[in-house]
Scaffold this active site. Structure first.
Site, PDB file in Angstrom:
ATOM      1  N   ARG A  21       0.937  -4.504  12.539  1.00  0.00           N
ATOM      2  CA  ARG A  21       0.449  -5.049  13.744  1.00  0.00           C
ATOM      3  C   ARG A  21       0.926  -6.184  14.151  1.00  0.00           C
ATOM      4  O   ARG A  21       1.410  -7.209  13.391  1.00  0.00           O
ATOM      5  CB  ARG A  21      -1.329  -5.000  13.389  1.00  0.00           C
ATOM      6  CG  ARG A  21      -2.055  -4.001  13.227  1.00  0.00           C
ATOM      7  CD  ARG A  21      -2.177  -3.179  14.527  1.00  0.00           C
ATOM      8  NE  ARG A  21      -2.914  -1.930  14.291  1.00  0.00           N
ATOM      9  CZ  ARG A  21      -2.321  -0.751  13.811  1.00  0.00           C
ATOM     10  NH1 ARG A  21      -1.051  -0.496  13.847  1.00  0.00           N
ATOM     11  NH2 ARG A  21      -3.119   0.316  13.475  1.00  0.00           N
TER      12      ARG A  21
ATOM     13  N   GLU B  62       0.229  -6.013  23.017  1.00  0.00           N
ATOM     14  CA  GLU B  62       0.626  -4.707  23.324  1.00  0.00           C
ATOM     15  C   GLU B  62      -0.275  -4.180  24.539  1.00  0.00           C
ATOM     16  O   GLU B  62      -1.530  -4.229  24.451  1.00  0.00           O
ATOM     17  CB  GLU B  62       0.693  -3.618  22.159  1.00  0.00           C
ATOM     18  CG  GLU B  62       1.350  -3.712  21.341  1.00  0.00           C
ATOM     19  CD  GLU B  62       1.116  -2.930  19.925  1.00  0.00           C
ATOM     20  OE1 GLU B  62       1.808  -3.375  19.103  1.00  0.00           O
ATOM     21  OE2 GLU B  62       0.364  -1.768  20.175  1.00  0.00           O
TER      22      GLU B  62
ATOM     23  N   HIS C 116       5.785   0.524  19.652  1.00  0.00           N
ATOM     24  CA  HIS C 116       4.803   0.897  18.506  1.00  0.00           C
ATOM     25  C   HIS C 116       5.030   2.557  18.328  1.00  0.00           C
ATOM     26  O   HIS C 116       4.078   3.270  18.469  1.00  0.00           O
ATOM     27  CB  HIS C 116       3.428   0.740  19.233  1.00  0.00           C
ATOM     28  CG  HIS C 116       2.471   0.577  18.024  1.00  0.00           C
ATOM     29  ND1 HIS C 116       1.386  -0.124  17.928  1.00  0.00           N
ATOM     30  CD2 HIS C 116       2.204   1.297  16.960  1.00  0.00           C
ATOM     31  CE1 HIS C 116       0.561   0.043  16.791  1.00  0.00           C
ATOM     32  NE2 HIS C 116       1.179   0.934  16.017  1.00  0.00           N
TER      33      HIS C 116
ATOM     34  N   GLY D 254       0.801  -1.337   0.047  1.00  0.00           N
ATOM     35  CA  GLY D 254       0.050   0.005   0.038  1.00  0.00           C
ATOM     36  C   GLY D 254       0.922   1.149   0.019  1.00  0.00           C
ATOM     37  O   GLY D 254       1.965   1.181  -0.481  1.00  0.00           O
ATOM     38  N   ARG D 255       0.302   2.356   0.514  1.00  0.00           N
ATOM     39  CA  ARG D 255       0.994   3.625   0.427  1.00  0.00           C
ATOM     40  C   ARG D 255       2.346   3.447   1.198  1.00  0.00           C
ATOM     41  O   ARG D 255       3.438   4.046   0.780  1.00  0.00           O
ATOM     42  CB  ARG D 255       0.396   4.587   1.088  1.00  0.00           C
ATOM     43  CG  ARG D 255      -1.185   4.833   0.141  1.00  0.00           C
ATOM     44  CD  ARG D 255      -2.199   5.554   0.646  1.00  0.00           C
ATOM     45  NE  ARG D 255      -2.873   5.021   1.836  1.00  0.00           N
ATOM     46  CZ  ARG D 255      -4.146   5.138   1.996  1.00  0.00           C
ATOM     47  NH1 ARG D 255      -4.962   6.082   1.455  1.00  0.00           N
ATOM     48  NH2 ARG D 255      -4.829   4.222   2.940  1.00  0.00           N
ATOM     49  N   ILE D 256       2.316   2.955   2.266  1.00  0.00           N
ATOM     50  CA  ILE D 256       3.481   2.853   3.170  1.00  0.00           C
ATOM     51  C   ILE D 256       4.741   1.850   2.795  1.00  0.00           C
ATOM     52  O   ILE D 256       5.742   2.223   2.529  1.00  0.00           O
ATOM     53  CB  ILE D 256       3.140   2.656   4.639  1.00  0.00           C
ATOM     54  CG1 ILE D 256       2.144   3.627   5.247  1.00  0.00           C
ATOM     55  CG2 ILE D 256       4.417   2.484   5.513  1.00  0.00           C
ATOM     56  CD1 ILE D 256       1.665   3.041   6.756  1.00  0.00           C
TER      57      ILE D 256
HETATM   58  C1  8YV Z   1      -0.311   4.467  15.644  1.00  0.00           C
HETATM   59  C2  8YV Z   1      -0.377   3.239  13.876  1.00  0.00           C
HETATM   60  O1  8YV Z   1      -1.531   5.172  15.214  1.00  0.00           O
HETATM   61  O2  8YV Z   1      -1.474   4.396  12.327  1.00  0.00           O
HETATM   62  C3  8YV Z   1      -1.395   3.327  12.814  1.00  0.00           C
HETATM   63  O3  8YV Z   1      -1.979   2.539  12.384  1.00  0.00           O
HETATM   64  O4  8YV Z   1      -0.298   1.850  14.215  1.00  0.00           O
HETATM   65  C4  8YV Z   1       0.395   4.220  14.678  1.00  0.00           C
HETATM   66  O5  8YV Z   1       0.697   5.103  13.745  1.00  0.00           O
HETATM   67  C5  8YV Z   1       0.086   5.338  16.700  1.00  0.00           C
HETATM   68  O6  8YV Z   1       1.080   4.559  17.349  1.00  0.00           O
HETATM   69  C6  8YV Z   1      -0.527   6.008  17.955  1.00  0.00           C
HETATM   70  O7  8YV Z   1      -1.303   4.874  18.557  1.00  0.00           O
END
Ligand code: 8YV
Length: 335
Positions: free
Chosen positions: A240, A269, A287, A157-159
């Protein structure tokens, strides 16, 4: 307008922003990070028009049952496996996430973890701090080169594409697997070759995981997949925790069927398995892949824009820019 809408912010946001939010909302803002039970979430959500929440806040049908007040939930993250979107849509609640603004920062961090694991940055930092450095050791601390190797990316995807683009500077050969193959022009742009999942596992020297967590991707990397990897390979997870079967990973690391791992996300987590803590060849972080100063602000700003728009405020009134279920607004209008 009569009363200001009420907004609950479940995560500690930038405190200096709260006053300006108070200009348009009656804010209840958390000042520390903590976990909320399903009952607490339900109670908090019952009493507000809008909520900004984080990934540990799991919200589904039960948490919004009978809630006729809540209009919008803005997730502080691009991943939204914590939200049950069909349930929120059915309840007429708009949900939004924070796509795009974090792509480059998460990609930077994936690279930081990959380089750290390969060149043993965290491990050698611990060594120096505990006074272990007594003299030069020419043949110690050897790690694999990153440049010139094969980088595998699960999820394009984008990332994933931002991660792939960086590989050109390291003369890496990039392969990827994704639910759907990229269009040829995008493949060309990121200089990545599509392979099936088995080949991805077999050929990668470094494998970066960046897929959303869904029932289909849960434990996408388990014992069978790890068994295909090269013993010199390093696994990096910035997606994740649930994408990787952690017990299988621990087993593979114990058996030295994998050279190392770098993990920013975990199955339980913020709890990290003791077995993972014990490996020197595993880099761990809490995270934080999106946690650059600029990006966390951009994410918060985008969440605020979504809240305002869904509440009918501001320039984008009625059109939350990154709504995941804009049809929820129609449900509400139809009522
Ligand atoms: C978290 C992330 O949002 O964007 C996501 O899906 O996993 C991270 O950017 C960030 O750690 C805030 O909890």
């Amino acid at each position: 307008m009569s009363q200001k809408p009420k907004l609950w912010i479940s995560r500690a946001l930038f405190p200096e922003w709260i006053d300006s939010i108070r200009e348009w909302a009656d804010v209840d803002a958390a000042t520390e990070e903590r976990a909320y039970s399903p009952e607490e979430l339900k109670r908090k959500l019952a009493d507000v028009d809008a909520a900004m929440v984080g990934l540990s806040d799991r919200i589904g049908a039960d948490e919004v049952a009978g809630n006729t007040r809540l209009k919008v939930i803005a997730n502080l993250g691009v991943g939204y496996n914590n939200l049950d979107i069909p349930a929120l849509t059915a309840a007429g609640i708009v949900a939004s996430n924070t796509p795009e603004v974090l792509n480059e920062s998460v990609a930077d961090y994936a690279w930081a973890l990959m380089l750290a694991a390969a060149r043993r940055v965290a491990e050698s930092d611990r060594f120096v701090r505990r006074g272990g450095w007594k003299g030069s050791a020419f043949t110690a601390w050897l790690g694999p080169d990153v440049h010139g190797k094969t980088l595998g990316i699960l999820g394009m995807g984008r990332i994933g594409r931002a991660i792939a683009r960086r590989a050109a500077g390291f003369s890496m050969n990039v392969i990827y697997h994704n639910r759907s193959r990229l269009k040829p022009e995008l493949e060309q742009e990121v200089a990545a070759r599509y392979v099936d999942k088995q080949e991805l596992m077999r050929a990668s020297d470094f494998l970066i995981l960046i897929v959303p967590l869904t029932p289909e991707s849960h434990h996408a990397i388990g014992g069978a997949e790890l068994a295909l990897m090269k013993p010199e390979a390093i696994l990096v997870n910035v997606a994740r925790g649930g994408i990787v079967d952690e017990l299988a990973l621990v087993e593979a690391l114990h058996a030295k069927r994998l050279a190392g791992a770098a993990l920013d996300v975990f199955e339980g987590e913020p709890k990290v398995r003791d077995e993972l803590l014990a490996f020197d060849n595993v880099v761990l972080s809490p995270h934080i892949a999106s946690a650059s100063a600029e990006t966390r602000r951009a994410m918060a700003l985008l969440a605020i824009e979504n809240v305002k728009a869904a509440l009918g405020l501001g320039e984008q009134a009625g059109h939350p820019p990154t709504a995941l279920n804009p049809e929820a607004l129609d449900h509400r209008r139809a009522d």
